[in-house]
Write a protein that holds these residues in place. Sequence first.
Motif, PDB file in Angstrom:
ATOM      1  N   TYR A   3      -9.165   3.412  -3.883  1.00 39.65           N
ATOM      2  CA  TYR A   3      -9.954   2.551  -4.786  1.00 39.65           C
ATOM      3  C   TYR A   3     -10.968   3.396  -5.777  1.00 39.65           C
ATOM      4  O   TYR A   3     -11.483   2.924  -6.673  1.00 39.65           O
ATOM      5  N   ASP A   4     -11.205   4.690  -5.245  1.00 42.20           N
ATOM      6  CA  ASP A   4     -12.040   5.593  -5.858  1.00 42.20           C
ATOM      7  C   ASP A   4     -11.234   6.379  -6.947  1.00 42.20           C
ATOM      8  O   ASP A   4     -11.257   7.544  -6.835  1.00 42.20           O
ATOM      9  N   VAL A   5     -10.658   5.526  -7.973  1.00 40.87           N
ATOM     10  CA  VAL A   5      -9.834   6.421  -8.983  1.00 40.87           C
ATOM     11  C   VAL A   5     -10.384   7.335  -9.637  1.00 40.87           C
ATOM     12  O   VAL A   5     -11.574   7.215 -10.062  1.00 40.87           O
ATOM     13  N   ILE A   6      -9.785   8.406  -9.849  1.00 39.87           N
ATOM     14  CA  ILE A   6     -10.234   9.634 -10.498  1.00 39.87           C
ATOM     15  C   ILE A   6      -9.660   9.504 -12.123  1.00 39.87           C
ATOM     16  O   ILE A   6     -10.325   9.809 -12.935  1.00 39.87           O
ATOM     17  N   ASP A   7      -8.147   9.329 -12.143  1.00 38.89           N
ATOM     18  CA  ASP A   7      -7.587   9.054 -13.638  1.00 38.89           C
ATOM     19  C   ASP A   7      -6.618   7.837 -13.283  1.00 38.89           C
ATOM     20  O   ASP A   7      -5.477   7.749 -12.607  1.00 38.89           O
ATOM     21  N   TYR A   8      -6.878   6.838 -14.159  1.00 32.98           N
ATOM     22  CA  TYR A   8      -6.106   5.615 -14.286  1.00 32.98           C
ATOM     23  C   TYR A   8      -4.963   5.860 -14.958  1.00 32.98           C
ATOM     24  O   TYR A   8      -4.009   4.729 -14.937  1.00 32.98           O
ATOM     25  N   ARG A   9      -4.771   6.844 -15.553  1.00 27.65           N
ATOM     26  CA  ARG A   9      -3.509   7.029 -16.196  1.00 27.65           C
ATOM     27  C   ARG A   9      -2.376   8.133 -15.845  1.00 27.65           C
ATOM     28  O   ARG A   9      -1.343   8.524 -16.350  1.00 27.65           O
ATOM     29  N   ASN A  10      -2.505   8.177 -14.402  1.00 25.89           N
ATOM     30  CA  ASN A  10      -1.829   9.217 -13.800  1.00 25.89           C
ATOM     31  C   ASN A  10      -1.374   8.572 -12.529  1.00 25.89           C
ATOM     32  O   ASN A  10      -2.002   7.731 -12.055  1.00 25.89           O
ATOM     33  N   VAL A  11      -0.581   9.560 -11.853  1.00 24.53           N
ATOM     34  CA  VAL A  11       0.167   9.146 -10.442  1.00 24.53           C
ATOM     35  C   VAL A  11      -0.284  10.106  -9.531  1.00 24.53           C
ATOM     36  O   VAL A  11      -0.210  11.311  -9.861  1.00 24.53           O
ATOM     37  N   ALA A  12      -0.919   9.872  -8.492  1.00 24.25           N
ATOM     38  CA  ALA A  12      -1.103  10.703  -7.383  1.00 24.25           C
ATOM     39  C   ALA A  12       0.030  11.744  -6.935  1.00 24.25           C
ATOM     40  O   ALA A  12       0.835  10.989  -6.804  1.00 24.25           O
ATOM     41  N   PRO A  13      -0.128  12.930  -7.044  1.00 23.11           N
ATOM     42  CA  PRO A  13       0.933  13.705  -6.652  1.00 23.11           C
ATOM     43  C   PRO A  13       1.826  13.306  -5.511  1.00 23.11           C
ATOM     44  O   PRO A  13       2.871  13.449  -5.205  1.00 23.11           O
ATOM     45  N   THR A  14       0.927  13.034  -4.494  1.00 21.72           N
ATOM     46  CA  THR A  14       1.546  12.327  -3.042  1.00 21.72           C
ATOM     47  C   THR A  14       2.314  11.053  -3.362  1.00 21.72           C
ATOM     48  O   THR A  14       3.241  10.713  -2.479  1.00 21.72           O
ATOM     49  N   SER A  15       2.288  10.448  -4.220  1.00 18.79           N
ATOM     50  CA  SER A  15       2.866   9.186  -4.712  1.00 18.79           C
ATOM     51  C   SER A  15       4.257   9.355  -5.207  1.00 18.79           C
ATOM     52  O   SER A  15       5.178   8.601  -5.275  1.00 18.79           O
ATOM     53  N   GLY A  16       4.483  10.610  -5.955  1.00 18.07           N
ATOM     54  CA  GLY A  16       5.604  11.027  -6.582  1.00 18.07           C
ATOM     55  C   GLY A  16       5.757  10.363  -7.776  1.00 18.07           C
ATOM     56  O   GLY A  16       4.772   9.861  -8.421  1.00 18.07           O
ATOM     57  N   HIS A  17       6.903  10.430  -8.324  1.00 18.22           N
ATOM     58  CA  HIS A  17       7.270   9.783  -9.505  1.00 18.22           C
ATOM     59  C   HIS A  17       8.010   8.621  -9.388  1.00 18.22           C
ATOM     60  O   HIS A  17       8.921   8.471  -8.557  1.00 18.22           O
ATOM     61  N   ALA A  18       8.108   7.659 -10.669  1.00 16.50           N
ATOM     62  CA  ALA A  18       9.204   6.335 -10.351  1.00 16.50           C
ATOM     63  C   ALA A  18      10.370   6.786 -10.657  1.00 16.50           C
ATOM     64  O   ALA A  18      10.697   7.786 -11.328  1.00 16.50           O
ATOM     65  N   TYR A  57       1.123  -1.144  -0.020  1.00 14.31           N
ATOM     66  CA  TYR A  57      -0.030  -0.004   0.152  1.00 14.31           C
ATOM     67  C   TYR A  57       1.013   1.222   0.076  1.00 14.31           C
ATOM     68  O   TYR A  57       1.368   1.588   0.864  1.00 14.31           O
ATOM     69  N   PRO A  58       1.207   1.917  -1.109  1.00 11.24           N
ATOM     70  CA  PRO A  58       2.021   2.830  -1.138  1.00 11.24           C
ATOM     71  C   PRO A  58       2.225   4.007  -0.352  1.00 11.24           C
ATOM     72  O   PRO A  58       3.213   4.417   0.129  1.00 11.24           O
ATOM     73  N   ARG A  59       1.170   4.464   0.078  1.00 11.37           N
ATOM     74  CA  ARG A  59       0.774   5.647   1.235  1.00 11.37           C
ATOM     75  C   ARG A  59       1.546   5.165   2.397  1.00 11.37           C
ATOM     76  O   ARG A  59       1.976   6.257   3.141  1.00 11.37           O
ATOM     77  N   SER A  60       1.602   4.202   2.802  1.00 15.08           N
ATOM     78  CA  SER A  60       2.160   3.585   4.253  1.00 15.08           C
ATOM     79  C   SER A  60       3.527   2.612   4.016  1.00 15.08           C
ATOM     80  O   SER A  60       3.862   2.351   5.232  1.00 15.08           O
ATOM     81  N   PHE A  61       3.893   2.499   2.920  1.00 16.60           N
ATOM     82  CA  PHE A  61       4.951   1.489   2.646  1.00 16.60           C
ATOM     83  C   PHE A  61       6.211   1.982   3.203  1.00 16.60           C
ATOM     84  O   PHE A  61       7.027   1.740   3.911  1.00 16.60           O
ATOM     85  N   ARG A  62       6.816   3.121   2.544  1.00 17.92           N
ATOM     86  CA  ARG A  62       8.256   3.714   2.524  1.00 17.92           C
ATOM     87  C   ARG A  62       8.123   5.102   1.892  1.00 17.92           C
ATOM     88  O   ARG A  62       7.650   5.437   0.930  1.00 17.92           O
ATOM     89  N   ASP A  63       8.471   6.197   2.859  1.00 16.63           N
ATOM     90  CA  ASP A  63       8.568   7.529   2.557  1.00 16.63           C
ATOM     91  C   ASP A  63       9.959   7.955   1.980  1.00 16.63           C
ATOM     92  O   ASP A  63      10.642   8.100   2.810  1.00 16.63           O
ATOM     93  N   ALA A  64      10.003   8.114   0.695  1.00 17.04           N
ATOM     94  CA  ALA A  64      11.584   8.450   0.437  1.00 17.04           C
ATOM     95  C   ALA A  64      11.880   9.904   0.339  1.00 17.04           C
ATOM     96  O   ALA A  64      12.971  10.268   0.408  1.00 17.04           O
ATOM     97  N   ASN A  65      10.946  10.839   0.347  1.00 18.62           N
ATOM     98  CA  ASN A  65      10.976  12.158   0.307  1.00 18.62           C
ATOM     99  C   ASN A  65      10.928  13.038   1.654  1.00 18.62           C
ATOM    100  O   ASN A  65      10.901  14.141   1.613  1.00 18.62           O
ATOM    101  N   GLY A  66      10.235  12.260   2.590  1.00 16.93           N
ATOM    102  CA  GLY A  66      10.166  12.851   3.803  1.00 16.93           C
ATOM    103  C   GLY A  66       9.060  13.645   4.218  1.00 16.93           C
ATOM    104  O   GLY A  66       8.959  14.443   5.120  1.00 16.93           O
ATOM    105  N   ASP A  67       7.881  13.314   3.360  1.00 11.07           N
ATOM    106  CA  ASP A  67       6.690  14.362   3.638  1.00 11.07           C
ATOM    107  C   ASP A  67       5.727  13.629   4.556  1.00 11.07           C
ATOM    108  O   ASP A  67       4.660  13.981   4.681  1.00 11.07           O
ATOM    109  N   GLY A  68       5.986  12.342   4.873  1.00 13.22           N
ATOM    110  CA  GLY A  68       5.175  11.519   5.754  1.00 13.22           C
ATOM    111  C   GLY A  68       4.178  10.668   5.116  1.00 13.22           C
ATOM    112  O   GLY A  68       3.213   9.907   5.865  1.00 13.22           O
ATOM    113  N   LEU A  69       4.378  10.485   3.584  1.00 12.27           N
ATOM    114  CA  LEU A  69       3.580   9.612   3.190  1.00 12.27           C
ATOM    115  C   LEU A  69       4.482   8.680   1.979  1.00 12.27           C
ATOM    116  O   LEU A  69       5.513   9.347   1.657  1.00 12.27           O
TER     117      LEU A  69
END
Length: 83
Positions: free
Chosen positions: A68-83, A20-32
């Motif tokens: 799971y209430d996805v708004i856009d299946y072709r994008n990454v949530a800003p809080t999830s960052g980039h790959a 679950y990305p929001r709670s797995f590992r925070d690489a940028n220090g923003d708490g998510l």
Amino acid sequence: MTANNMHDDWWKQAVVYQVYPRSFRDANGDGLGDIAGITEQVPYLKHLGVDAIWLSPFYPSELADGGYDVIDYRNVAPTSGHA
């Protein structure tokens, strides 16, 4: 690769780890947790014997349903960052 996924039927005995990305590992220090945090930990998951990762939604969402209430299946949530 682990010993399990060296065969055509690797999935029959695979170890699948759900992230679950929001709670797995925070690489940028923003708490998510974020995508960068997940990719940093792939070697560790491999060391544990994980054959496949089931990645919970990381798409933009209003979080009314845990992501799971996805708004856009072709994008990454800003809080999830980039790959």
